[in-house]
Scaffold this motif. Structure first.
Motif, PDB file in Angstrom:
ATOM      1  N   ILE A 175       0.835  -1.206   0.000  1.00  0.00           N
ATOM      2  CA  ILE A 175       0.000   0.000   0.000  1.00  0.00           C
ATOM      3  C   ILE A 175       0.864   1.249   0.000  1.00  0.00           C
ATOM      4  O   ILE A 175       0.615   2.211  -0.745  1.00  0.00           O
ATOM      5  CB  ILE A 175      -0.945  -0.019   1.222  1.00  0.00           C
ATOM      6  CG1 ILE A 175      -2.001  -1.114   1.062  1.00  0.00           C
ATOM      7  CG2 ILE A 175      -1.627   1.339   1.398  1.00  0.00           C
ATOM      8  CD1 ILE A 175      -2.813  -1.376   2.318  1.00  0.00           C
ATOM      9  N   TRP A 176       1.914   1.249   0.836  1.00  0.00           N
ATOM     10  CA  TRP A 176       2.778   2.437   0.912  1.00  0.00           C
ATOM     11  C   TRP A 176       3.535   2.659  -0.401  1.00  0.00           C
ATOM     12  O   TRP A 176       3.702   3.795  -0.847  1.00  0.00           O
ATOM     13  CB  TRP A 176       3.763   2.311   2.070  1.00  0.00           C
ATOM     14  CG  TRP A 176       4.577   3.555   2.255  1.00  0.00           C
ATOM     15  CD1 TRP A 176       5.879   3.764   1.912  1.00  0.00           C
ATOM     16  CD2 TRP A 176       4.113   4.803   2.799  1.00  0.00           C
ATOM     17  NE1 TRP A 176       6.263   5.041   2.218  1.00  0.00           N
ATOM     18  CE2 TRP A 176       5.204   5.704   2.767  1.00  0.00           C
ATOM     19  CE3 TRP A 176       2.892   5.229   3.307  1.00  0.00           C
ATOM     20  CZ2 TRP A 176       5.102   7.013   3.212  1.00  0.00           C
ATOM     21  CZ3 TRP A 176       2.788   6.542   3.763  1.00  0.00           C
ATOM     22  CH2 TRP A 176       3.876   7.411   3.722  1.00  0.00           C
ATOM     23  N   LYS A 177       3.977   1.592  -1.011  1.00  0.00           N
ATOM     24  CA  LYS A 177       4.697   1.702  -2.283  1.00  0.00           C
ATOM     25  C   LYS A 177       3.803   2.343  -3.344  1.00  0.00           C
ATOM     26  O   LYS A 177       4.251   3.226  -4.102  1.00  0.00           O
ATOM     27  CB  LYS A 177       5.160   0.314  -2.747  1.00  0.00           C
ATOM     28  CG  LYS A 177       6.026   0.337  -4.007  1.00  0.00           C
ATOM     29  CD  LYS A 177       6.537  -1.059  -4.330  1.00  0.00           C
ATOM     30  CE  LYS A 177       7.427  -1.035  -5.577  1.00  0.00           C
ATOM     31  NZ  LYS A 177       7.928  -2.395  -5.910  1.00  0.00           N
ATOM     32  N   LEU A 178       2.545   1.939  -3.402  1.00  0.00           N
ATOM     33  CA  LEU A 178       1.607   2.536  -4.356  1.00  0.00           C
ATOM     34  C   LEU A 178       1.345   4.001  -4.018  1.00  0.00           C
ATOM     35  O   LEU A 178       1.258   4.855  -4.910  1.00  0.00           O
ATOM     36  CB  LEU A 178       0.285   1.754  -4.345  1.00  0.00           C
ATOM     37  CG  LEU A 178       0.315   0.340  -4.932  1.00  0.00           C
ATOM     38  CD1 LEU A 178      -0.984  -0.388  -4.637  1.00  0.00           C
ATOM     39  CD2 LEU A 178       0.567   0.398  -6.443  1.00  0.00           C
ATOM     40  N   TYR A 179       1.245   4.302  -2.729  1.00  0.00           N
ATOM     41  CA  TYR A 179       0.993   5.680  -2.279  1.00  0.00           C
ATOM     42  C   TYR A 179       2.147   6.601  -2.676  1.00  0.00           C
ATOM     43  O   TYR A 179       1.931   7.689  -3.227  1.00  0.00           O
ATOM     44  CB  TYR A 179       0.787   5.690  -0.770  1.00  0.00           C
ATOM     45  CG  TYR A 179       0.696   7.068  -0.161  1.00  0.00           C
ATOM     46  CD1 TYR A 179      -0.446   7.849  -0.319  1.00  0.00           C
ATOM     47  CD2 TYR A 179       1.757   7.592   0.585  1.00  0.00           C
ATOM     48  CE1 TYR A 179      -0.533   9.118   0.237  1.00  0.00           C
ATOM     49  CE2 TYR A 179       1.674   8.856   1.154  1.00  0.00           C
ATOM     50  CZ  TYR A 179       0.530   9.617   0.971  1.00  0.00           C
ATOM     51  OH  TYR A 179       0.455  10.872   1.525  1.00  0.00           O
ATOM     52  N   VAL A 180       3.366   6.186  -2.402  1.00  0.00           N
ATOM     53  CA  VAL A 180       4.551   6.997  -2.721  1.00  0.00           C
ATOM     54  C   VAL A 180       4.668   7.219  -4.230  1.00  0.00           C
ATOM     55  O   VAL A 180       5.077   8.290  -4.685  1.00  0.00           O
ATOM     56  CB  VAL A 180       5.829   6.324  -2.174  1.00  0.00           C
ATOM     57  CG1 VAL A 180       7.082   7.039  -2.682  1.00  0.00           C
ATOM     58  CG2 VAL A 180       5.813   6.332  -0.648  1.00  0.00           C
ATOM     59  N   ALA A 181       4.274   6.207  -4.999  1.00  0.00           N
ATOM     60  CA  ALA A 181       4.358   6.315  -6.458  1.00  0.00           C
ATOM     61  C   ALA A 181       3.197   7.120  -7.035  1.00  0.00           C
ATOM     62  O   ALA A 181       3.153   7.378  -8.245  1.00  0.00           O
ATOM     63  CB  ALA A 181       4.384   4.923  -7.085  1.00  0.00           C
ATOM     64  N   GLY A 182       2.251   7.542  -6.181  1.00  0.00           N
ATOM     65  CA  GLY A 182       1.089   8.288  -6.660  1.00  0.00           C
ATOM     66  C   GLY A 182       0.095   7.419  -7.395  1.00  0.00           C
ATOM     67  O   GLY A 182      -0.731   7.920  -8.169  1.00  0.00           O
ATOM     68  N   GLU A 183       0.134   6.110  -7.134  1.00  0.00           N
ATOM     69  CA  GLU A 183      -0.722   5.170  -7.857  1.00  0.00           C
ATOM     70  C   GLU A 183      -1.818   4.566  -6.986  1.00  0.00           C
ATOM     71  O   GLU A 183      -2.602   3.737  -7.455  1.00  0.00           O
ATOM     72  CB  GLU A 183       0.138   4.048  -8.446  1.00  0.00           C
ATOM     73  CG  GLU A 183       1.180   4.544  -9.449  1.00  0.00           C
ATOM     74  CD  GLU A 183       2.127   3.447  -9.897  1.00  0.00           C
ATOM     75  OE1 GLU A 183       1.998   2.302  -9.382  1.00  0.00           O
ATOM     76  OE2 GLU A 183       2.997   3.712 -10.739  1.00  0.00           O
ATOM     77  N   LEU A 184      -1.877   4.958  -5.704  1.00  0.00           N
ATOM     78  CA  LEU A 184      -2.876   4.371  -4.822  1.00  0.00           C
ATOM     79  C   LEU A 184      -4.231   5.033  -5.018  1.00  0.00           C
ATOM     80  O   LEU A 184      -4.366   6.253  -4.960  1.00  0.00           O
ATOM     81  CB  LEU A 184      -2.448   4.524  -3.358  1.00  0.00           C
ATOM     82  CG  LEU A 184      -3.361   3.837  -2.322  1.00  0.00           C
ATOM     83  CD1 LEU A 184      -3.255   2.317  -2.456  1.00  0.00           C
ATOM     84  CD2 LEU A 184      -3.009   4.274  -0.906  1.00  0.00           C
ATOM     85  N   THR A 185      -5.250   4.225  -5.243  1.00  0.00           N
ATOM     86  CA  THR A 185      -6.627   4.702  -5.370  1.00  0.00           C
ATOM     87  C   THR A 185      -7.521   3.746  -4.582  1.00  0.00           C
ATOM     88  O   THR A 185      -7.107   2.622  -4.259  1.00  0.00           O
ATOM     89  CB  THR A 185      -7.104   4.720  -6.835  1.00  0.00           C
ATOM     90  OG1 THR A 185      -7.270   3.361  -7.293  1.00  0.00           O
ATOM     91  CG2 THR A 185      -6.106   5.444  -7.737  1.00  0.00           C
ATOM     92  N   PRO A 186      -8.747   4.147  -4.283  1.00  0.00           N
ATOM     93  CA  PRO A 186      -9.657   3.229  -3.586  1.00  0.00           C
ATOM     94  C   PRO A 186      -9.924   1.947  -4.358  1.00  0.00           C
ATOM     95  O   PRO A 186     -10.353   0.948  -3.770  1.00  0.00           O
ATOM     96  CB  PRO A 186     -10.945   4.067  -3.449  1.00  0.00           C
ATOM     97  CG  PRO A 186     -10.458   5.476  -3.414  1.00  0.00           C
ATOM     98  CD  PRO A 186      -9.314   5.514  -4.390  1.00  0.00           C
ATOM     99  N   GLU A 187      -9.656   1.973  -5.659  1.00  0.00           N
ATOM    100  CA  GLU A 187      -9.897   0.788  -6.494  1.00  0.00           C
ATOM    101  C   GLU A 187      -8.634  -0.043  -6.706  1.00  0.00           C
ATOM    102  O   GLU A 187      -8.654  -1.037  -7.441  1.00  0.00           O
ATOM    103  CB  GLU A 187     -10.442   1.207  -7.869  1.00  0.00           C
ATOM    104  CG  GLU A 187     -11.836   1.798  -7.840  1.00  0.00           C
ATOM    105  CD  GLU A 187     -11.877   3.218  -7.305  1.00  0.00           C
ATOM    106  OE1 GLU A 187     -10.905   3.972  -7.573  1.00  0.00           O
ATOM    107  OE2 GLU A 187     -12.842   3.564  -6.613  1.00  0.00           O
ATOM    108  N   SER A 188      -7.515   0.313  -6.095  1.00  0.00           N
ATOM    109  CA  SER A 188      -6.259  -0.422  -6.293  1.00  0.00           C
ATOM    110  C   SER A 188      -6.430  -1.893  -5.908  1.00  0.00           C
ATOM    111  O   SER A 188      -6.969  -2.208  -4.847  1.00  0.00           O
ATOM    112  CB  SER A 188      -5.144   0.199  -5.451  1.00  0.00           C
ATOM    113  OG  SER A 188      -4.813   1.500  -5.909  1.00  0.00           O
ATOM    114  N   LYS A 189      -5.954  -2.769  -6.773  1.00  0.00           N
ATOM    115  CA  LYS A 189      -6.009  -4.202  -6.508  1.00  0.00           C
ATOM    116  C   LYS A 189      -4.740  -4.610  -5.757  1.00  0.00           C
ATOM    117  O   LYS A 189      -3.626  -4.416  -6.246  1.00  0.00           O
ATOM    118  CB  LYS A 189      -6.111  -4.988  -7.822  1.00  0.00           C
ATOM    119  CG  LYS A 189      -7.336  -4.639  -8.665  1.00  0.00           C
ATOM    120  CD  LYS A 189      -8.636  -4.968  -7.938  1.00  0.00           C
ATOM    121  CE  LYS A 189      -9.859  -4.655  -8.800  1.00  0.00           C
ATOM    122  NZ  LYS A 189     -11.131  -4.915  -8.081  1.00  0.00           N
ATOM    123  N   LEU A 190      -4.901  -5.164  -4.585  1.00  0.00           N
ATOM    124  CA  LEU A 190      -3.759  -5.538  -3.757  1.00  0.00           C
ATOM    125  C   LEU A 190      -3.507  -7.038  -3.830  1.00  0.00           C
ATOM    126  O   LEU A 190      -4.431  -7.837  -3.914  1.00  0.00           O
ATOM    127  CB  LEU A 190      -4.007  -5.122  -2.308  1.00  0.00           C
ATOM    128  CG  LEU A 190      -4.298  -3.637  -2.067  1.00  0.00           C
ATOM    129  CD1 LEU A 190      -4.616  -3.396  -0.597  1.00  0.00           C
ATOM    130  CD2 LEU A 190      -3.131  -2.768  -2.512  1.00  0.00           C
TER     131      LEU A 190
END
Length: 281
Positions: free
Chosen positions: A229-244
């Motif tokens: 989750i943090w990696k996606l956040y830092v990359a500006g790619e985290l959204t409520p629809e992100s598939k983990l």
């Protein structure tokens, strides 16, 4: 029951009509069930700093805004006025977080007002209208554990998309209503963008969830959702629809020893400064 002294000002202001009973007493507050006209709500009475077992660690206060430089200096020096301001910042952090998270679609109790150190908010209830149990008091099957874990991960993602990290998330500050988990107890919530320990706190929150639910669904014990989750956040790619996936590719880049030493020296300096400030109080 007799109206507690701290709630009396809300009664006098017409915000609370009757205190029905004490709901719980924790490390930072005592919560009462109250009646506000025809609505049943809860009143969270914050304990004084000297009575709390959960201390206002510098890591939680980092990045929190105060009204002016005078307040900031007073808080730094630990004067009586400064301690009062610290209490206000501590309490307002939860109020602000609740409003922000509710607007972002996170399942949290709806707040109404924080008055004289008492937070008035919705009472979270179960399907029968009774006060909702804590997660650690709910019997879980393998399937339900996976379901609740997935729902809470989604809540963590929604929180981070709103710029907030709980900072103390565990089975003890999650309630379960008729539709699933509800996150509570947010005075230690931090701003993800302005706190240097944000990544560590997020990972700790998510690891706590995996450890608890992993008792019922062991496959969760080997996941790395926090780091993902943090990696996606830092990359500006985290959204409520992100598939983990729960997995993060290993970093095979050489370690920069110089940068590691700088981080260690910085941590030592921060601890020395913290001890100095404590000695001056």
């Amino acid at each position: 029951m007799k109206t507690p002294k701290r709630i009396q000002p809300l009664v006098e202001e017409g915000l609370v009509d009757e205190v029905l009973r004490q709901l719980m007493s924790g490390k930072e507050a005592t919560v009462y069930v109250v009646r506000c006209e025809n609505e049943i709500r809860c009143a969270k009475v914050y304990k004084e700093a000297s009575q709390r077992s959960f201390k206002q660690a510098a890591s939680y206060q980092e990045g929190r805004k105060v009204k002016n430089s005078r307040q900031a200096r007073a808080m730094e020096k630990g004067t009586r006025y400064g301690r009062k301001m610290q209490e206000e910042v501590w309490q307002n952090a939860e109020v602000d977080a609740l409003y922000k998270l509710a607007a972002a679609g996170v399942k949290v109790p709806k707040p109404y007002i924080c008055f004289e150190g008492v937070l008035l908010m919705d009472l979270v209830t179960d399907a029968d209208g009774n006060a909702a149990p804590r997660l650690n008091d709910v019997e879980l099957s393998h399937t339900l554990a996976l379901q609740y874990h997935a729902q809470l991960l989604q809540q963590v993602v929604l929180m981070l998309c709103a710029g907030v990290i709980h900072g103390d998330l565990s089975e003890f500050n999650i309630l379960v209503d008729a539709d699933g988990p509800v996150i509570i107890d947010l005075p230690q919530a931090i701003d993800a963008a302005s706190n240097t320990e944000a990544a560590k706190m997020l990972d700790r929150d998510v690891t706590n969830l995996a450890s608890y639910f992993g008792q019922f669904a062991p496959e969760l014990n080997d996941t790395q959702y926090g780091k993902e989750i943090w990696k996606l956040y830092v990359a500006g790619e985290l959204t409520p629809e992100s598939k983990l996936t729960g997995h993060v590719a290993a970093d095979t880049r050489p370690v920069n020893v110089g940068e590691v030493m700088k981080e260690i020296e910085s941590a030592i300096f921060e601890e020395q400064e913290r001890l100095r400030r404590m000695a001056e109080m």
